[in-house]
Design a protein around this motif. Structure first.
Motif, PDB file in Angstrom:
ATOM      1  N   TRP A  54      82.834  -8.614  32.246  1.00  0.00           N
ATOM      2  CA  TRP A  54      83.258  -9.218  33.550  1.00  0.00           C
ATOM      3  C   TRP A  54      82.081 -10.215  34.271  1.00  0.00           C
ATOM      4  N   PHE A  55      82.781 -11.477  34.322  1.00  0.00           N
ATOM      5  CA  PHE A  55      81.951 -12.386  34.987  1.00  0.00           C
ATOM      6  C   PHE A  55      82.778 -12.774  36.255  1.00  0.00           C
ATOM      7  N   ARG A  56      82.051 -13.369  37.312  1.00  0.00           N
ATOM      8  CA  ARG A  56      82.378 -13.847  38.608  1.00  0.00           C
ATOM      9  C   ARG A  56      81.938 -15.053  38.662  1.00  0.00           C
ATOM     10  N   GLN A  57      82.613 -16.223  39.479  1.00  0.00           N
ATOM     11  CA  GLN A  57      82.348 -17.473  39.950  1.00  0.00           C
ATOM     12  C   GLN A  57      82.896 -17.621  41.168  1.00  0.00           C
ATOM     13  N   GLY A  58      81.989 -18.184  42.136  1.00  0.00           N
ATOM     14  CA  GLY A  58      82.635 -18.879  43.367  1.00  0.00           C
ATOM     15  C   GLY A  58      82.512 -20.279  43.271  1.00  0.00           C
ATOM     16  N   PRO A  59      82.880 -20.893  44.253  1.00  0.00           N
ATOM     17  CA  PRO A  59      83.028 -22.344  44.638  1.00  0.00           C
ATOM     18  C   PRO A  59      81.572 -23.029  44.687  1.00  0.00           C
ATOM     19  N   GLY A  60      81.255 -23.927  43.635  1.00  0.00           N
ATOM     20  CA  GLY A  60      80.134 -24.392  43.495  1.00  0.00           C
ATOM     21  C   GLY A  60      78.769 -23.515  42.988  1.00  0.00           C
ATOM     22  N   LYS A  61      79.251 -22.347  42.420  1.00  0.00           N
ATOM     23  CA  LYS A  61      78.397 -21.553  41.744  1.00  0.00           C
ATOM     24  C   LYS A  61      78.292 -21.434  40.233  1.00  0.00           C
ATOM     25  N   GLU A  62      77.357 -21.120  39.586  1.00  0.00           N
ATOM     26  CA  GLU A  62      77.350 -20.810  38.072  1.00  0.00           C
ATOM     27  C   GLU A  62      78.288 -19.508  37.866  1.00  0.00           C
ATOM     28  N   ARG A  63      78.784 -19.414  36.783  1.00  0.00           N
ATOM     29  CA  ARG A  63      79.393 -18.136  36.477  1.00  0.00           C
ATOM     30  C   ARG A  63      78.370 -16.967  36.114  1.00  0.00           C
ATOM     31  N   GLU A  64      78.518 -16.065  36.746  1.00  0.00           N
ATOM     32  CA  GLU A  64      77.371 -14.874  36.765  1.00  0.00           C
ATOM     33  C   GLU A  64      77.869 -13.689  36.241  1.00  0.00           C
ATOM     34  N   GLY A  65      77.268 -13.035  35.258  1.00  0.00           N
ATOM     35  CA  GLY A  65      77.630 -11.859  34.498  1.00  0.00           C
ATOM     36  C   GLY A  65      77.578 -10.712  35.435  1.00  0.00           C
ATOM     37  N   VAL A  66      78.506  -9.894  35.455  1.00  0.00           N
ATOM     38  CA  VAL A  66      78.644  -8.588  36.360  1.00  0.00           C
ATOM     39  C   VAL A  66      78.381  -7.370  35.370  1.00  0.00           C
ATOM     40  N   ALA A  67      79.054  -7.448  34.494  1.00  0.00           N
ATOM     41  CA  ALA A  67      78.919  -6.051  33.495  1.00  0.00           C
ATOM     42  C   ALA A  67      79.622  -6.239  31.986  1.00  0.00           C
ATOM     43  N   VAL A  68      78.901  -5.692  31.059  1.00  0.00           N
ATOM     44  CA  VAL A  68      79.367  -5.651  29.733  1.00  0.00           C
ATOM     45  C   VAL A  68      79.273  -4.358  29.332  1.00  0.00           C
ATOM     46  N   SER A  69      80.565  -4.192  28.632  1.00  0.00           N
ATOM     47  CA  SER A  69      80.812  -2.891  27.853  1.00  0.00           C
ATOM     48  C   SER A  69      80.728  -3.161  26.326  1.00  0.00           C
ATOM     49  N   TRP A  70      79.546  -2.619  25.725  1.00  0.00           N
ATOM     50  CA  TRP A  70      79.658  -2.582  24.416  1.00  0.00           C
ATOM     51  C   TRP A  70      80.477  -1.608  23.455  1.00  0.00           C
ATOM     52  N   ASN A  71      81.011  -2.027  22.427  1.00  0.00           N
ATOM     53  CA  ASN A  71      81.684  -1.253  21.540  1.00  0.00           C
ATOM     54  C   ASN A  71      81.159   0.168  20.958  1.00  0.00           C
ATOM     55  N   ASN A  72      79.681   0.291  21.235  1.00  0.00           N
ATOM     56  CA  ASN A  72      79.030   1.235  20.910  1.00  0.00           C
ATOM     57  C   ASN A  72      78.754   2.349  22.026  1.00  0.00           C
ATOM     58  N   GLY A  73      79.340   2.019  23.156  1.00  0.00           N
ATOM     59  CA  GLY A  73      79.307   2.827  24.514  1.00  0.00           C
ATOM     60  C   GLY A  73      78.314   2.285  25.395  1.00  0.00           C
ATOM     61  N   ALA A  74      77.330   1.610  25.128  1.00  0.00           N
ATOM     62  CA  ALA A  74      76.507   1.145  26.021  1.00  0.00           C
ATOM     63  C   ALA A  74      77.028   0.189  27.135  1.00  0.00           C
ATOM     64  N   LYS A  75      76.287   0.251  28.304  1.00  0.00           N
ATOM     65  CA  LYS A  75      76.884  -0.832  29.279  1.00  0.00           C
ATOM     66  C   LYS A  75      75.551  -1.502  30.004  1.00  0.00           C
ATOM     67  N   THR A  76      75.749  -2.675  30.352  1.00  0.00           N
ATOM     68  CA  THR A  76      74.847  -3.539  30.881  1.00  0.00           C
ATOM     69  C   THR A  76      75.315  -4.080  31.888  1.00  0.00           C
ATOM     70  N   TYR A  77      74.588  -4.128  33.365  1.00  0.00           N
ATOM     71  CA  TYR A  77      74.986  -4.638  34.404  1.00  0.00           C
ATOM     72  C   TYR A  77      74.049  -5.661  35.075  1.00  0.00           C
ATOM     73  N   GLY A  78      74.770  -6.567  35.956  1.00  0.00           N
ATOM     74  CA  GLY A  78      73.843  -7.536  36.519  1.00  0.00           C
ATOM     75  C   GLY A  78      73.024  -6.898  37.595  1.00  0.00           C
ATOM     76  N   SER A  79      71.813  -7.565  37.770  1.00  0.00           N
ATOM     77  CA  SER A  79      70.834  -6.822  38.637  1.00  0.00           C
ATOM     78  C   SER A  79      71.345  -6.732  40.158  1.00  0.00           C
ATOM     79  N   PHE A  80      72.238  -7.693  40.397  1.00  0.00           N
ATOM     80  CA  PHE A  80      72.937  -7.381  41.754  1.00  0.00           C
ATOM     81  C   PHE A  80      73.990  -6.144  42.019  1.00  0.00           C
ATOM     82  N   VAL A  81      74.467  -5.592  40.978  1.00  0.00           N
ATOM     83  CA  VAL A  81      75.297  -4.533  41.048  1.00  0.00           C
ATOM     84  C   VAL A  81      74.579  -3.270  41.703  1.00  0.00           C
ATOM     85  N   LYS A  82      73.546  -2.872  41.491  1.00  0.00           N
ATOM     86  CA  LYS A  82      72.749  -1.950  42.130  1.00  0.00           C
ATOM     87  C   LYS A  82      73.674  -0.809  42.130  1.00  0.00           C
TER      88      LYS A  82
END
Length: 126
Positions: free
Chosen positions: A36-64
């Motif tokens: 999942w990514f997100r993007q607002g007006p005038g902003k770069e597309r930002e990574g929110v979270a990734v789910s890997w098919n091995n079960g791992a998860k990675t989150y953007g630092s702002f998710v907290k």
């Protein structure tokens, strides 16, 4: 051919919760990264979270710890969910689902993703 369709975007009040869903048609196990990514007006597309098919998860630092990414599979249709809690006005954006088979580099870098959905709008109001 894989196809991604996002749903669930809405307007919610700050402090509320929302669950986004991305249906991945034509999915197979070779699509290792579902993000999942997100993007607002005038902003770069930002990574929110990734789910890997091995079960791992990675989150953007702002998710907290506020968001949870998860997968559900039914026959050849994969759904990638993003549960968002304690939403803030800064979370107002269009949210996009993306996938790729192989990534060399940072998995939350949108440049590594080749297939995207059309986006779903999330608005957080005070």
């Amino acid at each position: 051919q894989v196809r991604l369709v996002e749903t669930g975007g809405a307007e919610v009040q700050a402090g509320g919760s929302l669950k986004l869903a991305c249906v991945v048609s034509g999915y197979n196990f070779n699509w290792r990264y579902l993000a999942w990514f997100r993007q607002g007006p005038g902003k770069e597309r930002e990574g929110v979270a990734v789910s890997w098919n091995n079960g791992a998860k990675t989150y953007g630092s702002f998710v907290k710890g506020r968001f949870i990414i998860s997968q559900e599979i039914d026959n050849a249709e994969m759904t990638v969910n993003l549960q968002m809690n304690n939403l803030a006005t800064e979370d107002t954006d269009i949210y996009y689902c993306a996938t790729n088979k192989r990534i060399e580099g940072w998995v939350l870098d949108q440049r590594h993703y080749t297939t995207w959905g059309q986006g779903t709008r999330v608005t957080v109001s005070t």
